[in-house]
Design an enzyme around this catalytic site. Structure first.
Site, PDB file in Angstrom:
ATOM      1  N   GLU A  65      51.454  46.929  52.742  1.00 29.92           N
ATOM      2  CA  GLU A  65      50.225  46.208  52.387  1.00 29.92           C
ATOM      3  C   GLU A  65      49.049  47.182  52.235  1.00 29.92           C
ATOM      4  O   GLU A  65      48.213  47.044  51.342  1.00 29.92           O
ATOM      5  CB  GLU A  65      49.881  45.148  53.449  1.00 29.92           C
ATOM      6  CG  GLU A  65      50.916  44.044  53.610  1.00 29.92           C
ATOM      7  CD  GLU A  65      50.969  43.067  52.444  1.00 29.92           C
ATOM      8  OE1 GLU A  65      50.223  43.231  51.469  1.00 29.92           O
ATOM      9  OE2 GLU A  65      51.795  42.127  52.523  1.00 29.92           O
ATOM     10  N   ARG A  67      47.269  47.621  48.531  1.00 32.76           N
ATOM     11  CA  ARG A  67      45.903  47.073  48.415  1.00 32.76           C
ATOM     12  C   ARG A  67      44.837  48.167  48.520  1.00 32.76           C
ATOM     13  O   ARG A  67      43.932  48.240  47.699  1.00 32.76           O
ATOM     14  CB  ARG A  67      45.657  46.015  49.493  1.00 32.76           C
ATOM     15  CG  ARG A  67      46.621  44.851  49.382  1.00 32.76           C
ATOM     16  CD  ARG A  67      46.280  43.740  50.343  1.00 32.76           C
ATOM     17  NE  ARG A  67      47.443  42.892  50.577  1.00 32.76           N
ATOM     18  CZ  ARG A  67      47.401  41.589  50.782  1.00 32.76           C
ATOM     19  NH1 ARG A  67      46.266  40.953  50.776  1.00 32.76           N
ATOM     20  NH2 ARG A  67      48.505  40.901  50.997  1.00 32.76           N
ATOM     21  N   ASP A 118      61.052  40.918  45.925  1.00 34.55           N
ATOM     22  CA  ASP A 118      60.374  40.868  44.621  1.00 34.55           C
ATOM     23  C   ASP A 118      59.979  42.200  43.991  1.00 34.55           C
ATOM     24  O   ASP A 118      60.472  42.594  42.940  1.00 34.55           O
ATOM     25  CB  ASP A 118      59.146  39.952  44.707  1.00 34.55           C
ATOM     26  CG  ASP A 118      58.219  40.256  45.901  1.00 34.55           C
ATOM     27  OD1 ASP A 118      58.540  41.141  46.702  1.00 34.55           O
ATOM     28  OD2 ASP A 118      57.160  39.606  46.015  1.00 34.55           O
ATOM     29  N   GLU A 161      51.009  35.213  40.788  1.00 32.44           N
ATOM     30  CA  GLU A 161      52.178  35.616  39.989  1.00 32.44           C
ATOM     31  C   GLU A 161      52.299  34.915  38.635  1.00 32.44           C
ATOM     32  O   GLU A 161      52.678  35.535  37.643  1.00 32.44           O
ATOM     33  CB  GLU A 161      53.466  35.429  40.802  1.00 32.44           C
ATOM     34  CG  GLU A 161      53.696  36.501  41.866  1.00 32.44           C
ATOM     35  CD  GLU A 161      52.785  36.379  43.083  1.00 32.44           C
ATOM     36  OE1 GLU A 161      52.151  35.307  43.237  1.00 32.44           O
ATOM     37  OE2 GLU A 161      52.698  37.336  43.874  1.00 32.44           O
TER      38      GLU A 161
HETATM   39  C1  DMJ Z   1      50.431  40.558  46.481  1.00 36.03           C
HETATM   40  O1  DMJ Z   1      49.945  41.164  47.616  1.00 36.03           O
HETATM   41  C2  DMJ Z   1      51.372  41.454  45.762  1.00 36.03           C
HETATM   42  O2  DMJ Z   1      51.512  40.985  44.467  1.00 36.03           O
HETATM   43  C3  DMJ Z   1      52.713  41.572  46.420  1.00 36.03           C
HETATM   44  O3  DMJ Z   1      53.639  42.301  45.668  1.00 36.03           O
HETATM   45  C4  DMJ Z   1      53.310  40.243  46.730  1.00 36.03           C
HETATM   46  N1  DMJ Z   1      52.434  39.171  46.771  1.00 36.03           N
HETATM   47  C5  DMJ Z   1      51.031  39.235  46.866  1.00 36.03           C
HETATM   48  C6  DMJ Z   1      50.395  38.125  46.064  1.00 36.03           C
HETATM   49  O4  DMJ Z   1      51.089  36.971  46.027  1.00 36.03           O
END
Ligand code: DMJ
Length: 584
Positions: free
Chosen positions: A177, A181, A309, A480
């Protein structure tokens, strides 16, 4: 009938149509045979009845039946016109998104400037650790302000980064994270401004994160204490690491090497990919957990949703980031997409919606391992629609819209699946709020009637009708679907994607906007008015509103062929291939 029989026949000339009364009797018709037109008419009627009954009982099968012929047409799914589209801005919608961003940012700045997270209902901020924050929201939002041209807001945010931001915090932070970010936010701010402040802060942060990679395999542990520079394994999760988390640091570290000329970041990132390439099974579907001691996959669910994902997202994007020369990533990506099509892609029985199911490992009574297909899809999976279309066009290097003949190999399959998945994601917005849930469950052929009742369109939200909704029913401002709409629009110029994005934006405005400032998630997308959750996730400003803004902007802004977006929507430039780009 009596009367007809009693009438006297009159002679009919060769050219005269026989009057109705002179139509030959049933008996006579049988003797002379049916006229061809009648026969054809009856046949068509019969065929239509059969087809109608077939469609009534199994519409999905009928569509599948005609698909091969339909596919032969030059018309590409998801494209209305084969003509080149000029992708000018939709200024009215674009400006509405800018207003929404200001509504979010100004409330945060007023109530919580510098705090990691924002709670718009209580007008408060909070930090991820008791020891303090690391600018989660400020840094995650920088590039959106730059892109939207919000100079005043950006100037204040930059000043906060310059004077207040520190990573000298004795607290435990999630490596993934923090990377996507904060490191990602700093790097994209640098990409857009060339302001060396951001490289300085990015390097400081990355040097603290790098201790995570000091495991026997090179797979990074889940957390670090940024202040003491200590790796912290995830003991609550048997010290395992999630696949998406270890494989979604690469774009950031590679760009940092490019900027600093320090190879150590790139090497650590690439080592992870070498370990995964070696460990991935056949077929190449990645389980969501790995063991950082052994560098192996651990028997665990396989899915494109949470913890899986962005592994798939970054396979493609690592190939794109270095100018499409690192074919090793492309091969891993293509192999994964083949396996996904073979094992996870499913269709609903009546409405024929395409989705990706999950595989759950189970032990049979005789202790054999087997995989159970679970027909559910996280909102997170909606990134895949755009990603597949991007991969199918080799990163947007085809015509806009693409021409059918540009697709080779499995590209057309991927394009079609991508488009169909976007359609399914839009279908999951058909709720009372127009917002889509965190998890959608799909109906299968043999479901009991109770499920069928819940799912008139073949999908449903578990628990949404309970007094206290399940977590599945939430919408937490996720990006998404709009991310995929942005990519699909850029690749096609088709206005349907803008219209869909506008629909979603309007639902967010109607149900998530807090009048006093900020946006909040909702606890149940099927209740109007919805109950709000007191949190504005940072990805609302970094991703959801950025992708919406880009969807309505001129296509010259951040072209897909020159930029690669990290998983938190932070754009990085495509790196010129060099001696480092050797993953083949
Ligand atoms: C985001 O922090 C990023 O896209 C991450 O890969 C997965 N999901 C959240 C948003 O839904």
């Amino acid at each position: 009938m009596e009367g007809i029989r009693e009438r006297k026949a009159r002679p009919v000339s060769e050219h005269e149509q026989p009057p109705e009364d002179n139509v030959p009797s049933q008996h006579a018709r049988a003797q002379t045979g049916w006229p061809v037109s009648r026969l054809l008419y009856t046949l068509v009627l019969l065929l239509s009845t059969v087809l109608y009954l077939f469609w009534k009982t199994n519409p999905g099968a009928l569509i599948r039946l005609i698909e091969p012929w339909y596919d032969l047409s030059e018309q590409l799914p998801g494209v209305s016109s084969p003509e080149y589209a000029f992708l000018g801005a939709d200024e009215v919608r674009r400006d509405a998104v800018v207003d929404a961003f200001k509504h979010a940012w100004l409330a945060y700045e007023r109530d919580a400037m510098g705090d990691d997270e924002y709670h718009p209902l209580s007008h408060k901020g909070s930090n991820l650790t008791d020891a303090g924050g690391i600018g989660y929201t400020v840094v995650d939002s920088l590039d959106t302000m730059i892109i939207m041209g919000l100079d005043e807001e950006y100037r204040r945010a930059r000043s906060w980064v310059d004077t207040k931001l520190t990573f000298e915090v004795d607290g435990i932070f999630n490596v993934f994270e923090t990377t996507i970010r904060v490191l990602g936010g700093l790097l994209s701010a640098y990409h857009l401004t060339h302001d060396s402040l951001y490289i300085d802060r990015a390097k400081n942060l990355a040097d603290r994160l790098m201790v995570a990679f000091s495991t026997p395999s090179g797979l990074p542990v889940a957390m670090v204490n940024l202040g003491t520079r200590t790796p912290i394994p995830d003991t609550g999760n048997q010290n395992l690491v999630s696949t998406a988390e270890v494989a979604t640091l690469q774009l950031e570290l590679r760009y940092l090497t490019e900027l600093t000329d320090d190879d150590s970041y790139w090497k650590a990132a690439e080592k992870v990919m070498q370990v995964i390439r070696k460990a991935v099974p056949v077929p190449p579907l990645a389980a969501i957990y790995m063991d950082p001691q052994q560098g192996t996959f651990v028997t665990s669910p396989i899915r494109l949703g949470s913890r899986g994902d962005s592994y798939y997202e970054y396979l493609l994007k690592q190939y794109l980031q270095t100018g499409r020369v690192e074919t090793g990533y492309r091969e891993m990506y293509d192999g994964a997409m083949d396996a996904i099509h073979e094992h996870l892609v499913q269709r609903t029985p009546h409405t024929n919606f395409l989705y990706t199911a999950e595989l759950m490992p189970e032990r049979t009574q005789t202790h054999q391992m087997q995989w159970r297909l679970v027909p559910k899809q996280d909102h997170l999976v909606c990134f895949l629609g755009g990603s597949l279309m991007l991969g199918a066009t080799d990163g947007g290097h085809f015509s806009v819209p693409p021409r059918a003949e540009e697709f080779v190999g499995t590209a057309r399959r991927d394009w079609t699946t991508g488009y169909e998945l976007i359609k399914t994601c839009m279908e999951t917005h058909r709720t009372h709020t127009g917002l889509s849930p965190e998890i959608a469950h799909f109906r299968t052929k043999n479901d009991p009637q109770a499920i069928a009742d819940l799912a008139p369109n073949d999908w449903y939200i578990k628990g949404s009708r309970q007094p206290t909704a399940a977590l599945d029913a939430r919408y937490i401002l996720r990006p998404e679907t709009v991310e995929s709409l942005f990519i699909a629009f850029r690749l096609t110029g088709d206005s349907r994607y803008r219209d869909w994005g506008w629909q979603i934006f309007q639902s967010i405005e109607k149900h998530c906007k807090v009048p006093t400032g900020g946006y909040a998630g909702v606890t149940n997308v099927d209740i109007v008015p919805p109950e709000l959750e007191d949190k504005m996730e940072t990805f609302m400003m970094s991703e959801t509103l950025k992708y919406l803004y880009l969807l309505f902007s001129d296509s010259s802004i951040l072209p897909l062929t020159e930029n690669v977006f990290n998983t938190e929507a932070h754009p990085f430039p495509i790196i010129r291939p060099t001696g480092r780009t050797a993953f083949t």
